[in-house]
Design a protein around this motif. Structure first.
Motif, PDB file in Angstrom:
ATOM      1  N   TYR A  10       1.083  -0.899  -0.025  1.00 35.77           N
ATOM      2  CA  TYR A  10       0.095  -0.073  -0.520  1.00 35.77           C
ATOM      3  C   TYR A  10       1.123   1.436  -0.184  1.00 35.77           C
ATOM      4  O   TYR A  10       0.328   2.556   0.218  1.00 35.77           O
ATOM      5  CB  TYR A  10      -0.993   0.170   1.595  1.00 35.77           C
ATOM      6  CG  TYR A  10      -1.801  -1.167   1.457  1.00 35.77           C
ATOM      7  CD1 TYR A  10      -1.825  -1.386  -0.258  1.00 35.77           C
ATOM      8  CD2 TYR A  10      -2.294  -1.198   2.947  1.00 35.77           C
ATOM      9  CE1 TYR A  10      -3.216  -2.419  -0.415  1.00 35.77           C
ATOM     10  CE2 TYR A  10      -3.525  -2.508   2.164  1.00 35.77           C
ATOM     11  CZ  TYR A  10      -4.047  -3.096   0.986  1.00 35.77           C
ATOM     12  OH  TYR A  10      -4.702  -4.259   1.464  1.00 35.77           O
ATOM     13  N   GLU A  43      -8.837   4.462  -0.705  1.00 33.99           N
ATOM     14  CA  GLU A  43      -9.071   3.583  -1.341  1.00 33.99           C
ATOM     15  C   GLU A  43      -8.861   1.921  -1.069  1.00 33.99           C
ATOM     16  O   GLU A  43      -9.493   0.774  -1.869  1.00 33.99           O
ATOM     17  CB  GLU A  43      -9.905   3.927  -3.225  1.00 33.99           C
ATOM     18  CG  GLU A  43      -8.430   3.684  -3.639  1.00 33.99           C
ATOM     19  CD  GLU A  43      -8.328   4.120  -5.503  1.00 33.99           C
ATOM     20  OE1 GLU A  43      -7.575   3.554  -6.387  1.00 33.99           O
ATOM     21  OE2 GLU A  43      -9.261   5.870  -5.277  1.00 33.99           O
ATOM     22  N   LEU A  44      -7.504   1.796  -1.085  1.00 35.40           N
ATOM     23  CA  LEU A  44      -6.908   0.807  -0.576  1.00 35.40           C
ATOM     24  C   LEU A  44      -7.081   0.192   0.451  1.00 35.40           C
ATOM     25  O   LEU A  44      -8.055  -1.042   1.114  1.00 35.40           O
ATOM     26  CB  LEU A  44      -5.556   1.158  -0.534  1.00 35.40           C
ATOM     27  CG  LEU A  44      -4.741   1.605  -1.600  1.00 35.40           C
ATOM     28  CD1 LEU A  44      -3.845   1.885  -1.469  1.00 35.40           C
ATOM     29  CD2 LEU A  44      -4.662   0.121  -3.190  1.00 35.40           C
ATOM     30  N   LEU A  46     -10.214   0.842   2.755  1.00 34.20           N
ATOM     31  CA  LEU A  46     -12.061   1.745   2.536  1.00 34.20           C
ATOM     32  C   LEU A  46     -12.895   1.386   1.082  1.00 34.20           C
ATOM     33  O   LEU A  46     -12.630   1.934   0.256  1.00 34.20           O
ATOM     34  CB  LEU A  46     -12.444   2.599   2.877  1.00 34.20           C
ATOM     35  CG  LEU A  46     -11.693   3.246   5.111  1.00 34.20           C
ATOM     36  CD1 LEU A  46     -12.244   4.660   4.840  1.00 34.20           C
ATOM     37  CD2 LEU A  46     -11.989   2.136   5.843  1.00 34.20           C
ATOM     38  N   ASP A  47     -14.099   0.606   1.292  1.00 37.44           N
ATOM     39  CA  ASP A  47     -14.801   0.373   0.439  1.00 37.44           C
ATOM     40  C   ASP A  47     -15.413   1.538  -0.043  1.00 37.44           C
ATOM     41  O   ASP A  47     -15.618   2.821   0.977  1.00 37.44           O
ATOM     42  CB  ASP A  47     -15.345  -0.094   0.977  1.00 37.44           C
ATOM     43  CG  ASP A  47     -16.781  -0.809   1.464  1.00 37.44           C
ATOM     44  OD1 ASP A  47     -16.804   0.418   2.278  1.00 37.44           O
ATOM     45  OD2 ASP A  47     -17.152  -1.401   1.748  1.00 37.44           O
ATOM     46  N   LYS A  51     -16.546   1.547   4.633  1.00 38.55           N
ATOM     47  CA  LYS A  51     -16.195   0.475   5.351  1.00 38.55           C
ATOM     48  C   LYS A  51     -15.291  -0.675   5.386  1.00 38.55           C
ATOM     49  O   LYS A  51     -14.506  -0.336   3.712  1.00 38.55           O
ATOM     50  CB  LYS A  51     -17.079  -0.616   5.138  1.00 38.55           C
ATOM     51  CG  LYS A  51     -18.463  -0.625   5.321  1.00 38.55           C
ATOM     52  CD  LYS A  51     -19.162  -0.089   6.532  1.00 38.55           C
ATOM     53  CE  LYS A  51     -20.464   0.086   6.767  1.00 38.55           C
ATOM     54  NZ  LYS A  51     -20.791   0.680   8.594  1.00 38.55           N
ATOM     55  N   GLN A  52     -14.316  -0.418   6.213  1.00 36.37           N
ATOM     56  CA  GLN A  52     -12.930  -1.277   6.327  1.00 36.37           C
ATOM     57  C   GLN A  52     -13.126  -2.518   5.059  1.00 36.37           C
ATOM     58  O   GLN A  52     -14.226  -3.384   4.766  1.00 36.37           O
ATOM     59  CB  GLN A  52     -12.437  -2.145   7.489  1.00 36.37           C
ATOM     60  CG  GLN A  52     -10.989  -2.673   7.534  1.00 36.37           C
ATOM     61  CD  GLN A  52     -10.889  -2.998   8.653  1.00 36.37           C
ATOM     62  OE1 GLN A  52     -11.189  -2.371  10.241  1.00 36.37           O
ATOM     63  NE2 GLN A  52      -9.951  -4.198   8.821  1.00 36.37           N
ATOM     64  N   ARG A  53     -12.159  -2.716   4.335  1.00 40.58           N
ATOM     65  CA  ARG A  53     -12.341  -3.855   3.203  1.00 40.58           C
ATOM     66  C   ARG A  53     -12.047  -5.317   4.110  1.00 40.58           C
ATOM     67  O   ARG A  53     -11.178  -5.140   4.573  1.00 40.58           O
ATOM     68  CB  ARG A  53     -11.283  -3.152   2.023  1.00 40.58           C
ATOM     69  CG  ARG A  53     -11.254  -2.244   0.959  1.00 40.58           C
ATOM     70  CD  ARG A  53     -10.530  -2.018   0.074  1.00 40.58           C
ATOM     71  NE  ARG A  53     -10.863  -0.389  -0.756  1.00 40.58           N
ATOM     72  CZ  ARG A  53     -11.933  -1.161  -2.170  1.00 40.58           C
ATOM     73  NH1 ARG A  53     -12.321  -2.244  -1.985  1.00 40.58           N
ATOM     74  NH2 ARG A  53     -12.071  -0.094  -2.597  1.00 40.58           N
ATOM     75  N   ARG A  54     -12.596  -5.863   3.164  1.00 42.52           N
ATOM     76  CA  ARG A  54     -12.529  -7.268   3.479  1.00 42.52           C
ATOM     77  C   ARG A  54     -11.379  -8.015   3.668  1.00 42.52           C
ATOM     78  O   ARG A  54     -10.905  -8.122   4.669  1.00 42.52           O
ATOM     79  CB  ARG A  54     -13.233  -8.071   2.575  1.00 42.52           C
ATOM     80  CG  ARG A  54     -13.124  -9.691   2.799  1.00 42.52           C
ATOM     81  CD  ARG A  54     -13.768 -10.427   1.432  1.00 42.52           C
ATOM     82  NE  ARG A  54     -13.987 -12.290   2.029  1.00 42.52           N
ATOM     83  CZ  ARG A  54     -14.372 -12.876   0.844  1.00 42.52           C
ATOM     84  NH1 ARG A  54     -14.418 -12.567  -0.112  1.00 42.52           N
ATOM     85  NH2 ARG A  54     -14.042 -13.838   1.604  1.00 42.52           N
ATOM     86  N   VAL A  56      -7.932  -5.895   4.820  1.00 43.85           N
ATOM     87  CA  VAL A  56      -7.851  -5.108   5.322  1.00 43.85           C
ATOM     88  C   VAL A  56      -7.721  -5.919   6.795  1.00 43.85           C
ATOM     89  O   VAL A  56      -8.925  -5.619   7.413  1.00 43.85           O
ATOM     90  CB  VAL A  56      -7.835  -4.117   4.971  1.00 43.85           C
ATOM     91  CG1 VAL A  56      -7.275  -3.048   6.179  1.00 43.85           C
ATOM     92  CG2 VAL A  56      -7.581  -3.338   3.894  1.00 43.85           C
ATOM     93  N   ARG A  67     -13.752  -4.670  13.209  1.00 45.63           N
ATOM     94  CA  ARG A  67     -14.367  -3.949  11.537  1.00 45.63           C
ATOM     95  C   ARG A  67     -15.329  -2.829  11.884  1.00 45.63           C
ATOM     96  O   ARG A  67     -15.080  -1.737  10.761  1.00 45.63           O
ATOM     97  CB  ARG A  67     -14.792  -5.150  10.338  1.00 45.63           C
ATOM     98  CG  ARG A  67     -13.524  -5.886  10.688  1.00 45.63           C
ATOM     99  CD  ARG A  67     -14.149  -7.086   9.068  1.00 45.63           C
ATOM    100  NE  ARG A  67     -13.819  -7.193   8.291  1.00 45.63           N
ATOM    101  CZ  ARG A  67     -11.999  -6.568   7.577  1.00 45.63           C
ATOM    102  NH1 ARG A  67     -11.996  -6.916   8.497  1.00 45.63           N
ATOM    103  NH2 ARG A  67     -12.380  -6.126   6.040  1.00 45.63           N
TER     104      ARG A  67
END
Length: 89
Positions: A10, A43-44, A46-47, A51-54, A56, A67
């Motif tokens: 990242y 964007e890396l 959070l979607d 929300k926190q990306r799956r 991450v 989460r």
């Protein structure tokens, strides 16, 4: 200031920086601050819904956070560590 530790995958938006001092009183505020300084970073993590990306994981001072705890308070000197999970088969 809190410190955000960024995994190597990242670091493109940060220009290779692994540790960044950020202003913020919550983890979400720190991520938004990173986006303001390093466009494309948020964007890396959070979607599109914030929300926190799956794949991450976030840690506060070495402890995994839930989460749904992005708005939990953090303090001066805290370290937020981002971990990128690997997926595949």
């Amino acid at each position: 200031m809190p410190v955000l530790e960024v995994p190597s995958r990242y670091r493109v938006p940060t220009g290779g920086q692994a540790r960044v001092d950020v202003a913020g009183t919550t983890i979400r505020e720190c991520i938004v601050e990173m986006e303001n300084r390093f466009p494309g970073f948020q964007e890396l993590i959070l979607d599109g819904r914030g929300k926190q990306r799956r794949f991450v994981r976030l840690f506060l001072n070495g402890d995994a956070i839930e989460r749904d705890a992005l708005d939990a308070a953090i303090e001066q000197g805290d370290t937020v560590t981002i971990m990128a999970s690997a997926a595949g088969g």
